[in-house]
Design an enzyme around this catalytic site. Structure first.
Site, PDB file in Angstrom:
ATOM      1  CE  LYS A  22      41.993 123.149  -9.816  1.00  0.00           C
ATOM      2  NZ  LYS A  22      43.103 123.227  -8.821  1.00  0.00           N
ATOM      3  CG  ASN A  23      45.335 125.064 -11.343  1.00  0.00           C
ATOM      4  OD1 ASN A  23      44.565 125.123 -10.487  1.00  0.00           O
ATOM      5  ND2 ASN A  23      45.945 124.028 -11.800  1.00  0.00           N
ATOM      6  CB  CYS A 120      48.043 116.547  -2.058  1.00  0.00           C
ATOM      7  SG  CYS A 120      48.732 116.742  -3.729  1.00  0.00           S
ATOM      8  NE  ARG A 125      51.998 119.624  -5.707  1.00  0.00           N
ATOM      9  CZ  ARG A 125      50.493 119.777  -5.849  1.00  0.00           C
ATOM     10  NH1 ARG A 125      49.630 118.897  -5.586  1.00  0.00           N
ATOM     11  NH2 ARG A 125      50.168 120.945  -6.442  1.00  0.00           N
ATOM     12  CG  ASP A 311      47.700 119.861 -14.028  1.00  0.00           C
ATOM     13  OD1 ASP A 311      47.220 120.877 -13.682  1.00  0.00           O
ATOM     14  OD2 ASP A 311      48.185 118.997 -13.130  1.00  0.00           O
ATOM     15  NE  ARG A 403      40.568 120.327  -4.783  1.00  0.00           N
ATOM     16  CZ  ARG A 403      41.570 120.360  -4.527  1.00  0.00           C
ATOM     17  NH1 ARG A 403      42.129 118.971  -4.151  1.00  0.00           N
ATOM     18  NH2 ARG A 403      42.390 121.489  -4.517  1.00  0.00           N
TER      19      ARG A 403
HETATM   20  C1  EPZ Z   1      50.516 124.070  -9.860  1.00  0.00           C
HETATM   21  O1  EPZ Z   1      50.812 123.385  -8.832  1.00  0.00           O
HETATM   22  C2  EPZ Z   1      49.169 123.449 -10.211  1.00  0.00           C
HETATM   23  N1  EPZ Z   1      48.253 123.957  -9.230  1.00  0.00           N
HETATM   24  C3  EPZ Z   1      49.045 121.970 -10.172  1.00  0.00           C
HETATM   25  O2  EPZ Z   1      47.848 121.598 -10.546  1.00  0.00           O
HETATM   26  C4  EPZ Z   1      49.887 121.455 -11.364  1.00  0.00           C
HETATM   27  O3  EPZ Z   1      50.025 120.220 -11.620  1.00  0.00           O
HETATM   28  C5  EPZ Z   1      51.255 122.189 -11.021  1.00  0.00           C
HETATM   29  O4  EPZ Z   1      51.312 123.531 -11.064  1.00  0.00           O
HETATM   30  C6  EPZ Z   1      52.444 121.892 -12.446  1.00  0.00           C
HETATM   31  O5  EPZ Z   1      51.974 122.312 -13.407  1.00  0.00           O
HETATM   32  C7  EPZ Z   1      47.924 125.534  -9.131  1.00  0.00           C
HETATM   33  O6  EPZ Z   1      48.281 126.122  -9.988  1.00  0.00           O
HETATM   34  C8  EPZ Z   1      47.161 125.666  -8.026  1.00  0.00           C
HETATM   35  P1  EPZ Z   1      54.766 123.516  -9.049  1.00  0.00           P
HETATM   36  P2  EPZ Z   1      51.968 123.932  -7.817  1.00  0.00           P
HETATM   37  O7  EPZ Z   1      55.332 124.353  -7.908  1.00  0.00           O
HETATM   38  O8  EPZ Z   1      52.398 125.112  -8.153  1.00  0.00           O
HETATM   39  C9  EPZ Z   1      58.410 120.723  -6.957  1.00  0.00           C
HETATM   40  C10 EPZ Z   1      45.676 120.612 -10.470  1.00  0.00           C
HETATM   41  O9  EPZ Z   1      45.445 119.597 -10.697  1.00  0.00           O
HETATM   42  N2  EPZ Z   1      58.544 122.040  -6.165  1.00  0.00           N
HETATM   43  O10 EPZ Z   1      54.654 123.973 -10.359  1.00  0.00           O
HETATM   44  O11 EPZ Z   1      52.067 123.317  -6.634  1.00  0.00           O
HETATM   45  C11 EPZ Z   1      57.056 120.177  -7.309  1.00  0.00           C
HETATM   46  O12 EPZ Z   1      57.317 119.108  -6.050  1.00  0.00           O
HETATM   47  C12 EPZ Z   1      46.966 120.583  -9.833  1.00  0.00           C
HETATM   48  O13 EPZ Z   1      45.243 121.692 -10.704  1.00  0.00           O
HETATM   49  C13 EPZ Z   1      59.580 122.249  -5.413  1.00  0.00           C
HETATM   50  O14 EPZ Z   1      60.462 120.959  -5.216  1.00  0.00           O
HETATM   51  O15 EPZ Z   1      53.253 122.943  -8.762  1.00  0.00           O
HETATM   52  C14 EPZ Z   1      57.062 119.487  -8.440  1.00  0.00           C
HETATM   53  O16 EPZ Z   1      57.622 118.134  -8.447  1.00  0.00           O
HETATM   54  C15 EPZ Z   1      47.611 119.762  -9.207  1.00  0.00           C
HETATM   55  N3  EPZ Z   1      59.703 122.984  -4.302  1.00  0.00           N
HETATM   56  C16 EPZ Z   1      57.301 120.568  -9.204  1.00  0.00           C
HETATM   57  O17 EPZ Z   1      58.304 121.547  -8.596  1.00  0.00           O
HETATM   58  C17 EPZ Z   1      58.949 124.017  -4.255  1.00  0.00           C
HETATM   59  O18 EPZ Z   1      58.922 124.840  -3.590  1.00  0.00           O
HETATM   60  C18 EPZ Z   1      56.393 121.681  -9.998  1.00  0.00           C
HETATM   61  O19 EPZ Z   1      55.509 121.806  -9.026  1.00  0.00           O
HETATM   62  C19 EPZ Z   1      57.611 124.165  -5.310  1.00  0.00           C
HETATM   63  C20 EPZ Z   1      57.719 122.946  -6.283  1.00  0.00           C
END
Ligand code: EPZ
Length: 423
Positions: A22-23, A120, A125, A311, A403
């Site tokens: 999915k991702n 969420c 996020r 995840d 999802r």
């Molecule tokens: C991706 O989310 C995945 N979603 C998530 O999967 C996954 O848990 C996550 O990466 C971590 O591996 C998709 O790929 C669609 P991040 P993403 O930006 O990109 C902080 C699932 O269950 N951060 O890597 O949104 C954030 O708060 C989902 O399939 C900032 O601070 O995650 C987090 O603590 C859930 N500022 C960390 O970085 C930003 O601008 C990692 O988040 C962006 C992120």
């Protein structure tokens, strides 16, 4: 509102085909905005998130042609022109990954008005990293009435950008923006998740010039235009890890097909260390044999790839509840990702949370109970617990499951589980 009902106690034996990730599919779909030619994506999972993103892309001007197979589907995505640069709140709020249209809209149309995705269940996020990176590439961004107003009147310029935090979709946003930028972009501390590499490989097949794929430093030489391509979505490593854990919890023996053990380096190493027989089988299979094995409880700490995947954290907690010994789980990626704990405890798990860590004492006899799904990965940990719990478990709000897990009941029933969906 659908529910899932599971009667626990069956040993899982058989074959489970793994779906496309999915991702990976989500960012790959938004890459279709970068070209007027057709991008064909194969091995796309049939999931509600895919449909939500298809709906969003259509209102940007993408023609989406879907051919469903028994498992998975092929999408043909063609965007002759961008007809709207606005990603409206009512579509974005349904799925945070909608933020992934921001980079491509800017690269192709030099402007984008994308609703802030909002938080969420698992955390706030933020998207500040996406925004700062795009500003470094010459984008003027203001946040007004809950929308990101982004403009790059003279086009995006290549830039150097060091990610302050490893961000998967942040890296994907800047990869797609840089592909059509004027000049070279150097991304440091980039995410190394396989889904990021899958996107980079697809962009290169479309004519992009990306190097350093799989490392934390990505170099993108901008090109004037991208062309169409055909790309097969890589296997879903989270689904792979989830069903491997299901095999271990039920002390079963499962062959996971159409996947690759290198996608779950830490989880497979930990499962082997805990006494499970897990190894690659054939050219695209993983054999997980836990017959007669009492897995030893092992600590995990979630980290960016190749570390232990956040995840898979909820699923690992379910496994620890029925392993031997006690272990600690530490969640370092998200600030609120223990919502599965109270539900697992209601089924008899012995879990104590202390800040971003939890201690799980194994050897528990789980009992079936009515439980509530809260987020995608938490809900599947309740399914795993239900597979081994004595009696019946009913899980409500299963739309969370739909999802991220294609044909979940079918795949588990084919290996001897007793699981059904009731409306
Ligand atoms: C991706 O989310 C995945 N979603 C998530 O999967 C996954 O848990 C996550 O990466 C971590 O591996 C998709 O790929 C669609 P991040 P993403 O930006 O990109 C902080 C699932 O269950 N951060 O890597 O949104 C954030 O708060 C989902 O399939 C900032 O601070 O995650 C987090 O603590 C859930 N500022 C960390 O970085 C930003 O601008 C990692 O988040 C962006 C992120």
């Amino acid at each position: 509102m659908d529910q899932i009902r599971i009667r626990g106690g069956n040993v899982l034996e058989g074959v489970i085909p793994i779906s496309g990730a999915k991702n990976a599919a989500l960012p790959l779909m938004t890459a279709s905005l970068l070209t007027s030619e057709t991008l064909t994506l194969e091995n796309v999972p049939q999931l509600s998130d895919i449909q939500s993103l298809a709906n969003l892309l259509e209102q940007h001007g993408t023609q989406v042609n879907i051919t469903e197979q028994k498992l998975g589907q092929t999408l043909k995505l063609t965007t002759p022109t961008i007809t709207s640069t606005t990603a409206p709140y009512e579509l974005v709020r349904k799925m945070r990954a909608s933020i992934l249209v921001l980079g491509p809209l800017l690269a192709r149309a030099r402007e984008a008005y994308v609703s802030l995705p909002g938080g969420c269940a698992i955390g706030t996020r933020p998207v500040d990293v996406h925004i700062k990176g795009l500003e470094a590439m010459g984008t003027k961004i203001t946040l007004e009435e809950g929308y990101i107003h982004a403009e790059a009147k003279n086009g995006l310029k290549g830039a150097d950008y060091l990610f302050p935090v490893v961000s998967v979709t942040g890296t994907e946003t800047l990869l797609m923006a840089a592909a059509l930028a004027d000049g070279t972009t150097r991304l440091e501390n980039a995410a190394r998740e396989p889904e990021v590499s899958d996107l980079a490989n697809c962009l290169n097949a479309m004519g992009a010039k990306i190097s350093g794929i799989g490392t934390g430093t990505l170099i993108i030489e901008g090109v004037p235009a991208l062309h169409g391509a055909t790309h097969s979505v890589l296997p879903d490593r989270i689904e792979t890890g989830t069903y491997a854990i299901a095999a271990v919890m039920t002390r079963g023996d499962i062959l996971l097909q159409n996947t690759n053990i290198d996608l779950i380096p830490i989880s497979s190493a930990l499962l082997a260390q805990s006494g499970v027989q897990i190894h690659a089988e054939g050219e695209n299979g993983i054999r997980v044999n836990a017959k007669g094995c009492i897995p030893q409880a092992l600590d995990v700490k979630t980290e960016p790839f190749p570390g232990f995947a956040t995840d898979l954290q909820a699923q690992w907690m379910a496994l620890l509840s029925v392993s031997e010994g006690a272990a600690m789980v530490t969640e370092t990626i998200f600030e609120n990702r223990f919502m599965h704990v109270p539900e697992l405890v209601r089924m008899g798990a012995d879990i104590t949370v202390n800040g971003s860590s939890a201690i799980i004492r194994g050897g528990q006899k789980l009992k079936g109970a009515p439980v509530m799904a809260t987020d995608l990965r938490a809900s599947v940990s309740l399914v795993l617990a239900g597979l081994v719990a004595e009696g019946e478990t009913t899980i409500s709000r299963v739309y969370h499951l739909d999802r991220g897990y294609e044909r979940l009941e079918e795949k588990l029933n084919s290996c001897g589980a007793d699981i059904e969906r009731v409306t």
